[in-house]
Design a protein around this motif. Structure first.
Motif, PDB file in Angstrom:
ATOM      1  N   LEU A 130      -3.808  -0.968 -13.906  1.00 40.54           N
ATOM      2  CA  LEU A 130      -3.145  -1.239 -12.830  1.00 40.54           C
ATOM      3  C   LEU A 130      -2.206  -0.140 -12.185  1.00 40.54           C
ATOM      4  N   GLY A 131      -1.175   0.294 -13.112  1.00 40.50           N
ATOM      5  CA  GLY A 131      -0.528   1.306 -12.677  1.00 40.50           C
ATOM      6  C   GLY A 131      -1.218   2.506 -11.825  1.00 40.50           C
ATOM      7  N   LEU A 132      -2.182   3.035 -12.528  1.00 46.70           N
ATOM      8  CA  LEU A 132      -3.093   4.265 -11.611  1.00 46.70           C
ATOM      9  C   LEU A 132      -3.746   3.805 -10.544  1.00 46.70           C
ATOM     10  N   VAL A 133      -4.094   2.656 -10.255  1.00 50.56           N
ATOM     11  CA  VAL A 133      -4.623   1.967  -8.871  1.00 50.56           C
ATOM     12  C   VAL A 133      -3.532   2.000  -7.982  1.00 50.56           C
ATOM     13  N   VAL A 134      -2.510   1.210  -8.465  1.00 46.09           N
ATOM     14  CA  VAL A 134      -1.495   1.102  -7.366  1.00 46.09           C
ATOM     15  C   VAL A 134      -0.867   2.582  -6.912  1.00 46.09           C
ATOM     16  N   ALA A 135      -0.546   3.325  -8.054  1.00 46.23           N
ATOM     17  CA  ALA A 135       0.082   4.768  -7.573  1.00 46.23           C
ATOM     18  C   ALA A 135      -1.128   5.413  -6.672  1.00 46.23           C
ATOM     19  N   LEU A 136      -2.308   5.409  -6.999  1.00 49.84           N
ATOM     20  CA  LEU A 136      -3.249   6.048  -6.028  1.00 49.84           C
ATOM     21  C   LEU A 136      -3.170   5.666  -4.696  1.00 49.84           C
ATOM     22  N   SER A 137      -3.230   4.118  -4.432  1.00 52.98           N
ATOM     23  CA  SER A 137      -3.095   3.519  -3.235  1.00 52.98           C
ATOM     24  C   SER A 137      -1.992   4.049  -2.529  1.00 52.98           C
ATOM     25  N   MET A 138      -0.673   3.930  -3.222  1.00 51.23           N
ATOM     26  CA  MET A 138       0.309   4.485  -2.631  1.00 51.23           C
ATOM     27  C   MET A 138       0.425   5.849  -2.125  1.00 51.23           C
ATOM     28  N   GLY A 139      -0.044   6.625  -3.006  1.00 53.56           N
ATOM     29  CA  GLY A 139       0.156   8.190  -2.953  1.00 53.56           C
ATOM     30  C   GLY A 139      -1.008   8.539  -1.834  1.00 53.56           C
ATOM     31  N   LEU A 140      -2.196   7.993  -1.591  1.00 56.79           N
ATOM     32  CA  LEU A 140      -3.216   8.487  -0.734  1.00 56.79           C
ATOM     33  C   LEU A 140      -2.556   7.935   0.669  1.00 56.79           C
ATOM     34  N   GLN A 141      -1.827   7.055   0.835  1.00 58.65           N
ATOM     35  CA  GLN A 141      -1.361   6.685   2.060  1.00 58.65           C
ATOM     36  C   GLN A 141       0.114   7.258   2.382  1.00 58.65           C
ATOM     37  N   ASN A 142       0.701   7.879   1.491  1.00 58.56           N
ATOM     38  CA  ASN A 142       2.077   8.349   1.662  1.00 58.56           C
ATOM     39  C   ASN A 142       1.796   9.807   2.338  1.00 58.56           C
ATOM     40  N   ALA A 143       0.917  10.642   1.944  1.00 54.53           N
ATOM     41  CA  ALA A 143       0.723  11.841   2.746  1.00 54.53           C
ATOM     42  C   ALA A 143       0.649  11.668   4.269  1.00 54.53           C
ATOM     43  N   PRO A 144      -0.476  11.084   4.718  1.00 55.73           N
ATOM     44  CA  PRO A 144      -0.587  10.912   6.099  1.00 55.73           C
ATOM     45  C   PRO A 144       0.664   9.956   6.618  1.00 55.73           C
ATOM     46  N   GLU A 145       1.353   9.316   5.958  1.00 58.62           N
ATOM     47  CA  GLU A 145       2.518   8.326   6.516  1.00 58.62           C
ATOM     48  C   GLU A 145       3.683   9.502   6.523  1.00 58.62           C
ATOM     49  N   GLY A 146       3.893  10.261   5.764  1.00 62.75           N
ATOM     50  CA  GLY A 146       4.836  11.245   5.812  1.00 62.75           C
ATOM     51  C   GLY A 146       4.550  12.395   7.142  1.00 62.75           C
ATOM     52  N   PHE A 147       3.204  12.618   7.147  1.00 64.79           N
ATOM     53  CA  PHE A 147       3.051  13.353   8.466  1.00 64.79           C
ATOM     54  C   PHE A 147       3.137  12.666   9.723  1.00 64.79           C
ATOM     55  N   LEU A 148       3.044  11.283   9.835  1.00 65.69           N
ATOM     56  CA  LEU A 148       3.297  10.334  10.803  1.00 65.69           C
ATOM     57  C   LEU A 148       4.688  10.283  11.134  1.00 65.69           C
ATOM     58  N   VAL A 149       5.574  10.015  10.054  1.00 64.90           N
ATOM     59  CA  VAL A 149       6.886  10.017  10.322  1.00 64.90           C
ATOM     60  C   VAL A 149       7.671  11.109  11.056  1.00 64.90           C
TER      61      VAL A 149
END
Length: 243
Positions: A130-149
């Motif tokens: 569960l931890g790896l799946v959640v961390a992966l989901s968060m991390g994958l969208q965090n990078a473009p999200e940072g660029f977006l901000v």
């Protein structure tokens, strides 16, 4: 703990890494801006519907999911009304943060808190993968999200360095929330499904309220639509690759 801490840091600070390319952008056309925003919107929708929502449902029921999603969206809707226009430095016109930009940053920061809490608590739980799946989901969208901000703030007239700093701040807050969730697992684990649903609702609100309208006002609606689909499929493809 060291391995889990590394995962939390990488997941959270993917936001900062994603924002760095903005420093090298001199100018950006409406066509490219709309394409990038739509692509990021697709990634965020996929992260919500393909990552956060299914993970929440695995831990709870449809009622909790619906409540979390709606609360996330409603809270951001309220923020839009109560956050005023703020000038961060009255003596320098190049550091003004308009209301729309401030609301956007506040929304991103707010939904990063339950994201971080969910990552930390999931990693500390005994639920398999569960931890790896959640961390992966968060991390994958965090990078473009940072660029977006950073890109969104740049489009609002904010300095590049300030835009990147704002994106970095959202990553710091998520990392702190992750550490808190890890050490408070007995309390936080109960909140994980709510946090996942809240983050999904906040993310979907941002996509529909801010990003999609922003990409449909300059005559590039078709390009934005296909960019959105590419972002959606890219996120799904990456998640499937790591499974």
């Amino acid at each position: 703990m060291e391995g889990n801490l590394s995962v939390m840091i990488l997941s959270a600070f993917a936001t900062s890494v994603g924002a760095l390319p903005v420093l090298f952008i001199r100018s950006i056309s409406h066509r490219r801006m709309d394409s990038i925003l739509a692509y990021t919107a697709g990634i965020m929708v996929a992260a919500s519907t393909y990552g956060l929502i299914p993970a929440s449902l695995k831990l709870t029921n449809l009622y909790v999911l619906c409540c979390g999603v709606l609360v996330g969206a409603l809270l951001l809707n309220i923020l839009e009304y109560i956050i005023p226009h703020i000038d961060l430095d009255h003596e320098r016109s190049d550091v003004k943060l308009p209301q729309q930009g401030l609301m956007f940053v506040a929304a991103m920061t707010l939904h990063n808190i339950p994201e971080g809490l969910s990552v930390g608590a999931s990693l500390a739980s005994e639920v398999e993968n569960l931890g790896l799946v959640v961390a992966l989901s968060m991390g994958l969208q965090n990078a473009p999200e940072g660029f977006l901000v950073a890109l969104f703030l740049l489009n609002q007239g904010v300095r590049k360095s300030l835009g990147v700093a704002m994106a970095f701040l959202t990553g710091v807050i998520e990392c702190l929330a992750s550490v808190f969730g890890f050490y408070m697992v007995h309390i936080a684990l109960f909140l994980v499904p709510y946090g996942l649903a809240f983050a999904a609702g906040a993310m979907l609100f941002i996509v529909y309220k801010e990003l999609i309208p922003e990409t449909h006002g300059h005559g590039y609606e078709r390009l934005a639509t296909f960019s959105f689909l590419l972002g959606l499929l890219s996120m799904i493809g990456v998640v499937e690759w790591f499974r």
